[in-house]
Design a protein around this motif. Structure first.
Motif, mmCIF file in Angstrom:
data_model
loop_
_atom_site.group_PDB
_atom_site.id
_atom_site.type_symbol
_atom_site.label_atom_id
_atom_site.label_comp_id
_atom_site.label_asym_id
_atom_site.label_seq_id
_atom_site.Cartn_x
_atom_site.Cartn_y
_atom_site.Cartn_z
ATOM 1 N N GLN A 156 -28.627 49.160 69.197
ATOM 2 C CA GLN A 156 -29.496 48.629 70.236
ATOM 3 C C GLN A 156 -30.830 48.161 69.659
ATOM 4 O O GLN A 156 -31.369 47.127 70.057
ATOM 5 C CB GLN A 156 -29.711 49.691 71.317
ATOM 6 C CG GLN A 156 -30.456 49.196 72.548
ATOM 7 C CD GLN A 156 -31.959 49.356 72.420
ATOM 8 O OE1 GLN A 156 -32.408 50.242 71.697
ATOM 9 N NE2 GLN A 156 -32.711 48.521 73.120
ATOM 10 N N MET A 157 -31.375 48.939 68.705
ATOM 11 C CA MET A 157 -32.641 48.542 68.076
ATOM 12 C C MET A 157 -32.460 47.262 67.273
ATOM 13 O O MET A 157 -33.350 46.392 67.265
ATOM 14 C CB MET A 157 -33.136 49.686 67.181
ATOM 15 C CG MET A 157 -33.543 50.941 67.939
ATOM 16 S SD MET A 157 -33.955 52.325 66.847
ATOM 17 C CE MET A 157 -35.352 51.656 65.960
ATOM 18 N N ALA A 158 -31.307 47.119 66.612
ATOM 19 C CA ALA A 158 -31.052 45.884 65.854
ATOM 20 C C ALA A 158 -30.921 44.688 66.781
ATOM 21 O O ALA A 158 -31.425 43.592 66.491
ATOM 22 C CB ALA A 158 -29.787 46.056 65.014
ATOM 23 N N ALA A 159 -30.245 44.900 67.917
ATOM 24 C CA ALA A 159 -30.108 43.802 68.882
ATOM 25 C C ALA A 159 -31.456 43.441 69.490
ATOM 26 O O ALA A 159 -31.755 42.256 69.709
ATOM 27 C CB ALA A 159 -29.114 44.189 69.973
ATOM 28 N N ALA A 160 -32.281 44.451 69.778
ATOM 29 C CA ALA A 160 -33.607 44.175 70.352
ATOM 30 C C ALA A 160 -34.511 43.457 69.360
ATOM 31 O O ALA A 160 -35.416 42.735 69.759
ATOM 32 C CB ALA A 160 -34.246 45.480 70.807
ATOM 33 N N SER A 161 -34.262 43.661 68.063
ATOM 34 C CA SER A 161 -35.071 43.000 67.032
ATOM 35 C C SER A 161 -34.483 41.665 66.606
ATOM 36 O O SER A 161 -34.933 41.080 65.600
ATOM 37 C CB SER A 161 -35.187 43.918 65.805
ATOM 38 O OG SER A 161 -35.767 45.162 66.152
ATOM 39 N N ASN A 162 -33.481 41.175 67.349
ATOM 40 C CA ASN A 162 -32.827 39.898 67.057
ATOM 41 C C ASN A 162 -32.174 39.872 65.674
ATOM 42 O O ASN A 162 -32.082 38.822 65.030
ATOM 43 C CB ASN A 162 -33.830 38.739 67.177
ATOM 44 C CG ASN A 162 -34.316 38.549 68.596
ATOM 45 O OD1 ASN A 162 -33.557 38.712 69.546
ATOM 46 N ND2 ASN A 162 -35.598 38.222 68.735
ATOM 47 N N MET A 163 -31.708 41.041 65.237
ATOM 48 C CA MET A 163 -31.002 41.124 63.959
ATOM 49 C C MET A 163 -29.514 40.865 64.130
ATOM 50 O O MET A 163 -28.804 40.666 63.138
ATOM 51 C CB MET A 163 -31.225 42.494 63.312
ATOM 52 C CG MET A 163 -32.681 42.779 62.986
ATOM 53 S SD MET A 163 -32.931 44.440 62.296
ATOM 54 C CE MET A 163 -31.995 44.317 60.783
ATOM 55 N N MET A 164 -29.016 40.904 65.371
ATOM 56 C CA MET A 164 -27.622 40.572 65.637
ATOM 57 C C MET A 164 -27.520 39.883 66.994
ATOM 58 O O MET A 164 -28.307 40.161 67.904
ATOM 59 C CB MET A 164 -26.734 41.820 65.604
ATOM 60 C CG MET A 164 -27.043 42.860 66.658
ATOM 61 S SD MET A 164 -25.852 44.232 66.673
ATOM 62 C CE MET A 164 -26.073 44.934 65.058
#
Length: 299
Positions: A156-164
């Motif tokens: 979720q943190m990766a998605a929120a950071s636009n990493m995926m």
């Protein structure tokens, strides 16, 4: 990985509360205060270094060396399980759940790609990580699969950071679901089979048979699953001792009831015997009276 033959010593009775009606002892209160202080201190420090999660892990590891019958874990679970149960639900529903793109998640592409990732990287790579550990290789492997709550948060943190992208995030969620759903059930089955096999060996002791019975008849009934805690070994051992004590009391009550029934039967038989003896005595006296005086005197 602890040896399957080593059994933890039985827990001592908990220290009595100092105040009448109190449920915890002063030692438990002091330990919980220290644990909360260390947790807040480490979490605050690591927050400025990157993330507070580092501090949470470090705080937990700080008390891992206290191996006094799982005392820190027992105190922590006892004091936080009610709050933790609701906090986990609120946390994941307000973060991970709301961030999942439902449209992308329910697509065929996300499902089959997530299934491949779940069966392969999420499960098989861990299940097959201990090929040289003998009979315990699959026990260790399925234990490594573990729970995926932290992985959901990282995703979720990766998605929120636009990493995926949302499509990739949906694939990751499907992959984690495979590990989350199947790992606990298969691990328990594999562990039960392994412990039964060890208990069936000639050199197995009484503790091995007890561990096998604990897996077949668990005490906790999964009460820690909703809180996210590992099972409280101290609490479960005390609960098992209470169950054993209650079973012994029940057996004693049954034995007493059987003895009472036997005594009652013996009293009834005694009454019958007395009545028969009285009848025989009356018959003897009546027979003597019916005889002539000289024959009665001779008898």
């Amino acid at each position: 990985w602890p040896s399957a033959g080593a059994a933890p010593p039985p827990p001592p009775p908990p220290p009595p509360p100092a105040r009448p009606g109190a449920k915890v002892s002063p030692q438990d209160e002091a330990l919980f205060l220290i644990m909360m202080t260390v947790l807040v201190a480490y979490a605050t420090l690591t927050y400025f270094l990157g993330t507070h999660l580092w501090g949470c892990f470090i705080a937990g590891m700080s008390f891992a060396c206290i191996d006094k019958h799982h005392w820190p874990h027992h105190v922590w679970v006892k004091q936080t399980k009610r709050a933790t149960s609701w906090m986990i639900r609120i946390f994941f529903s307000a973060t991970v759940a709301f961030s999942i793109p439902i449209g992308k998640l329910l697509s065929i592409e996300a499902f089959w790609k997530g299934s491949l990732m779940g069966v392969g990287p999420c499960i098989l790579t861990k299940v097959l990580c201990a090929p040289f550990m003998g009979d315990a290789k699959f026990v260790i492997g399925w234990a490594m699969v573990g729970r995926a709550e932290f992985a959901y948060l990282i995703a979720q943190m990766a998605a929120a950071s636009n990493m995926m992208e949302p499509a990739v995030f949906s694939i990751v969620i499907w992959a984690l679901l495979w590990a989350t759903v199947f790992a606990p059930f298969i691990f328990r089955a594999v562990l039960a089979r392994y412990i039964k096999k060890k208990a069936g060996e000639p050199e197995a002791d009484e503790d091995a048979h007890q561990r096998a019975d604990n897996l077949e008849h668990p005490v906790g009934n999964g009460r820690h699953l909703s809180t996210g805690h590992l099972p409280d070994m101290y609490d479960e051992e005390m609960a098992r001792q209470e169950q054993d004590e209650a079973a012994r009391h029940k057996k004693m009550e049954d034995d007493i009831e059987v003895m009472k029934n036997r005594v009652k039967d013996m009293e009834e038989r005694e009454t019958d015997y007395k009545a028969q003896i009285a009848a025989l005595q009356e018959m003897s006296v009546g027979g003597l009276k019916a005889l002539p005086a000289d024959q009665a005197f001779e008898m």
